[in-house]
Scaffold this motif. Sequence first.
Motif, short mmCIF file in Angstrom:
data_model
loop_
_atom_site.label_atom_id
_atom_site.label_comp_id
_atom_site.label_asym_id
_atom_site.label_seq_id
_atom_site.Cartn_x
_atom_site.Cartn_y
_atom_site.Cartn_z
N TYR A 46 -4.29 10.32 -3.84
CA TYR A 46 -5.03 10.99 -2.78
C TYR A 46 -4.16 11.96 -1.99
O TYR A 46 -4.58 13.07 -1.67
N ASN A 73 -8.93 1.93 -3.21
CA ASN A 73 -9.79 2.99 -2.68
C ASN A 73 -10.42 2.56 -1.36
O ASN A 73 -10.47 3.33 -0.39
N GLN A 74 -10.87 1.33 -1.32
CA GLN A 74 -11.47 0.78 -0.10
C GLN A 74 -10.44 0.72 1.02
O GLN A 74 -10.72 1.08 2.17
N TYR A 75 -9.25 0.28 0.68
CA TYR A 75 -8.17 0.17 1.65
C TYR A 75 -7.76 1.54 2.19
O TYR A 75 -7.61 1.72 3.41
N TYR A 76 -7.62 2.50 1.30
CA TYR A 76 -7.24 3.85 1.71
C TYR A 76 -8.28 4.46 2.65
O TYR A 76 -7.93 5.04 3.69
N ARG A 77 -9.54 4.33 2.31
CA ARG A 77 -10.60 4.89 3.15
C ARG A 77 -10.61 4.24 4.53
O ARG A 77 -10.86 4.90 5.55
N ALA A 78 -10.33 2.93 4.57
CA ALA A 78 -10.30 2.24 5.86
C ALA A 78 -9.17 2.76 6.74
O ALA A 78 -9.34 2.92 7.95
N LYS A 116 -7.81 5.80 6.59
CA LYS A 116 -8.16 7.16 6.99
C LYS A 116 -9.22 7.18 8.09
O LYS A 116 -9.24 8.09 8.93
N ASN A 117 -10.10 6.20 8.07
CA ASN A 117 -11.20 6.17 9.04
C ASN A 117 -11.03 5.04 10.06
O ASN A 117 -12.02 4.58 10.64
N SER A 118 -9.79 4.63 10.27
CA SER A 118 -9.54 3.51 11.16
C SER A 118 -10.13 3.74 12.55
O SER A 118 -10.65 2.82 13.18
#
Length: 231
Positions: free
Chosen positions: A29, A182-187, A189-191
């Motif tokens: 990413y 992917n789920q972890y990365y999105r979390a 980024k959108n923390s």
Amino acid sequence: MNILIVYGNERKESTYNCVQIVRRTIEDYEDVEFKEIWLPKDLPEFCSGCFNCMNKGEAYCPHREYVYSIIDSILKADGIIIASPVYGLDVSGGIKNLIDHLCFMWIPHRPNSQIFSKVGLVISTAAGGGMRRTNRTMKNALDYMGFKRTYTFGSAVAACKWDDVKKSKKANIEKKLIKKANQYYRAIKNSGKLNYRLSTKVFFRMMKFIISKYEDGNIDKEYWRNEGWIN
């Protein structure tokens, strides 16, 4: 983005290779700065149960030179990955030692508000079983520190070495880990947009009430007062 990886041992086998799958997925990413902590090498002293961190302050921990370095790495990271093979149906001794040293940062004592925006991922593997309990130990530690989200992954690899794991099982593990990464990365980024878990909010408010009843001068009460959480 900065991600801290804490390894529960220094062997580069199944648990380590699972972390590498997550790492490669995230690196697809964007450029991410990863820092690695290896236990027990980076925290070689066992918690002696002296209660100095609880009763007097973390500056009085006899192992503060190691503990402070790890805390600094946690605070600088956007996300944390803690990985432990299953030892005796639970975490490795190195991970347990780390948890013992950081208990003073739990919500019932002196949580660091910088932790509240962070996202965790815990990973465990075993030849047989014990992943659920191992992950629960690691997840509980992060949740008690106030992490906004904590994801888990565990897998039985049916082998003592990563090279001996069947190709079909490796493929299945990789597929699941890519999805989890992917789920972890999105979390991460959108923390800022994630809601705090209801259980964390309820627990925090409960401790606010309890700590407000402590005698003045209590180290935890004075900390909460200085943070503006009680008046």
